[in-house]
Design an enzyme around this catalytic site. Structure first.
Site, mmCIF file in Angstrom:
data_model
loop_
_atom_site.group_PDB
_atom_site.id
_atom_site.type_symbol
_atom_site.label_atom_id
_atom_site.label_comp_id
_atom_site.label_asym_id
_atom_site.label_seq_id
_atom_site.Cartn_x
_atom_site.Cartn_y
_atom_site.Cartn_z
ATOM 1 N N ASP A 109 0.844 -1.195 0.000
ATOM 2 C CA ASP A 109 0.000 0.000 0.000
ATOM 3 C C ASP A 109 0.881 1.247 0.000
ATOM 4 O OD1 ASP A 109 -2.286 1.506 0.043
ATOM 5 O OD2 ASP A 109 -2.655 1.287 2.194
ATOM 6 N N TRP A 163 3.082 7.870 -2.273
ATOM 7 C CA TRP A 163 4.494 8.024 -2.635
ATOM 8 C C TRP A 163 4.609 9.020 -3.796
ATOM 9 C CZ3 TRP A 163 7.507 7.437 -6.948
ATOM 10 C CH2 TRP A 163 8.889 7.325 -6.748
ATOM 11 N N SER A 222 -6.862 -5.743 -6.073
ATOM 12 C CA SER A 222 -8.034 -6.340 -5.419
ATOM 13 C C SER A 222 -9.265 -6.233 -6.323
ATOM 14 C CB SER A 222 -8.299 -5.639 -4.089
ATOM 15 O OG SER A 222 -8.748 -4.316 -4.322
ATOM 16 N N ASN A 232 -10.286 -2.762 -6.105
ATOM 17 C CA ASN A 232 -9.527 -1.880 -7.002
ATOM 18 C C ASN A 232 -10.156 -1.917 -8.389
ATOM 19 O OD1 ASN A 232 -6.223 -2.948 -5.784
ATOM 20 N ND2 ASN A 232 -7.544 -1.298 -5.025
ATOM 21 N N ARG A 246 1.920 -5.094 6.235
ATOM 22 C CA ARG A 246 1.197 -4.046 5.502
ATOM 23 C C ARG A 246 2.037 -2.783 5.512
ATOM 24 N NH1 ARG A 246 -4.907 -2.678 4.461
ATOM 25 N NH2 ARG A 246 -4.521 -0.856 3.195
ATOM 26 N N SER A 262 -8.200 -5.238 4.686
ATOM 27 C CA SER A 262 -8.648 -4.976 3.310
ATOM 28 C C SER A 262 -9.024 -6.238 2.533
ATOM 29 C CB SER A 262 -7.576 -4.203 2.544
ATOM 30 O OG SER A 262 -7.351 -2.958 3.158
HETATM 31 C C1 FPP Z 1 -1.747 0.408 -3.348
HETATM 32 O O1 FPP Z 1 -1.369 1.701 -3.625
HETATM 33 C C2 FPP Z 1 -1.317 -0.532 -4.362
HETATM 34 C C3 FPP Z 1 -2.096 -1.015 -5.355
HETATM 35 C C4 FPP Z 1 -3.480 -0.621 -5.592
HETATM 36 C C5 FPP Z 1 -1.656 -2.012 -6.271
HETATM 37 C C6 FPP Z 1 -0.294 -2.599 -6.044
HETATM 38 C C7 FPP Z 1 0.429 -2.507 -7.309
HETATM 39 C C8 FPP Z 1 1.759 -2.485 -7.428
HETATM 40 C C9 FPP Z 1 2.678 -2.647 -6.304
HETATM 41 C C10 FPP Z 1 2.412 -2.256 -8.727
HETATM 42 C C11 FPP Z 1 2.200 -3.297 -9.731
HETATM 43 C C12 FPP Z 1 2.494 -4.661 -9.283
HETATM 44 C C13 FPP Z 1 2.962 -5.597 -10.099
HETATM 45 C C14 FPP Z 1 3.074 -6.997 -9.622
HETATM 46 C C15 FPP Z 1 3.415 -5.308 -11.436
HETATM 47 P P1 FPP Z 1 -2.476 2.828 -3.603
HETATM 48 O O2 FPP Z 1 -2.633 3.287 -5.005
HETATM 49 O O3 FPP Z 1 -3.714 2.333 -2.954
HETATM 50 O O4 FPP Z 1 -1.749 3.874 -2.717
HETATM 51 P P2 FPP Z 1 -2.438 5.010 -1.844
HETATM 52 O O5 FPP Z 1 -3.236 4.330 -0.777
HETATM 53 O O6 FPP Z 1 -1.263 5.772 -1.299
HETATM 54 O O7 FPP Z 1 -3.281 5.837 -2.788
#
Ligand code: FPP
Length: 277
Positions: free
Chosen positions: A37, A42, A82, A85, A206, A214
């Site tokens: 997460d 970032w 997810s 998502n 996490r 989640s």
């Molecule tokens: C949470 O960050 C992360 C995700 C929704 C997806 C995870 C995806 C990756 C690590 C990159 C792609 C992975 C692969 C295997 C190629 P967020 O967008 O929810 O962050 P935030 O809560 O700060 O908005």
């Protein structure tokens, strides 16, 4: 049983080796699951677009997997995408994540081979775009004979929908008279989960400080130790995985029982005399 393949400790960085040296090899977790997460935050903190956070997050995936493979971690399961998502994020972001996954698999296949990593997936994979499924199958087939870390990506995954799928499969067994509903056991449920072939996670990590599960591996984490770090996923590296494992080793896992020291009370003759009246 641990490790299943040769360790490659000499490939760790000097900082990683220093932490690894403090670990008890016989108490390393078999299975680490991670909720990745903080990609968006970032990027936001750097005034960058969210997709750049995901791109950087994909680098973390590769680097953390490589450290896991060097220390001989058998199972690493990452929550990459997810069901929620898929349903709730803007289409443009979902499409970007799908393209990122394809390009990740393509450009990291050789590194997975070099690190003896086997890739697999859990989730409602059949609902992903066909060209993404093709690339996923390609990477899984190419790495199927590797014997090191199994990297499992949870994609279009939701734990409640996993349970729904498992209960539907159980109902079908009942309807076909292969299973007596009165005799359904935890093991019957386990063998219908997407994770039937792997042990439950010992450690759930996490990133980005949120105190939530989640909808991730709800059944499987019943006795997992939980480690939450404020570090955002794109900043998470192999050394942070080792720090989490060091923290894990300081915990006492009781599985609902008593700690060893409390157990000794039962042998206390004074307590036995009082209990006997
Ligand atoms: C949470 O960050 C992360 C995700 C929704 C997806 C995870 C995806 C990756 C690590 C990159 C792609 C992975 C692969 C295997 C190629 P967020 O967008 O929810 O962050 P935030 O809560 O700060 O908005």
């Amino acid at each position: 049983m641990y490790p299943a393949c040769p360790l490659r400790i000499h490939e760790l960085s000097a900082d990683e080796r220093a932490i690894y040296a403090t670990l008890k090899p016989e108490r390393l977790p078999q299975h680490v699951a991670i909720i990745m997460d903080g990609n968006g935050r970032w990027a936001g903190r750097r005034s960058l677009k969210r997709f750049l956070g995901h791109q950087q997050g994909a680098k973390s995936v590769q680097l953390v997997t490589e450290t896991a493979s060097r220390i001989g971690l058998p199972w690493l399961t990452l929550y990459a995408f997810s069901l929620e998502n898929n349903l709730r994020r803007p289409r443009a972001e979902v499409n970007f994540l799908m393209r990122l996954l394809r390009s990740y698999l393509e450009s990291n296949l050789q590194r997975m081979m070099d690190n003896n990593v086997r890739i697999r997936y859990i989730g409602r994979i059949h609902e992903l775009p066909p060209e993404v499924q093709d690339k996923m199958r390609w990477a899984a087939d190419a790495t199927a004979r590797n014997t090191g870390t199994t990297l499992t990506l949870a994609l279009n995954y939701g734990s409640r929908s996993e349970m729904v799928d498992a209960f539907r499969a159980l109902s079908a067994e009942v309807n076909a008279h292969h299973l007596n509903p009165e005799r359904i056991t935890e093991e019957d449920i386990h063998r219908h989960l997407y994770t039937a072939h792997m042990p439950d996670p010992d450690l759930l990590i996490r990133t980005s400080g949120e105190m939530r599960i989640s909808n991730y591996l709800l059944w499987q984490i019943a006795y997992s130790e939980i480690y939450i770090t404020d570090r955002l996923w794109p900043d998470f590296r192999g050394i942070n995985l080792l720090e989490a494992i060091a923290d894990f080793q300081r915990r006492e896992r009781r599985y609902g029982g008593l700690s060893d020291s409390v157990g000794e009370v039962e042998h206390d003759p004074e307590q036995a005399r009082v209990a006997a009246g």
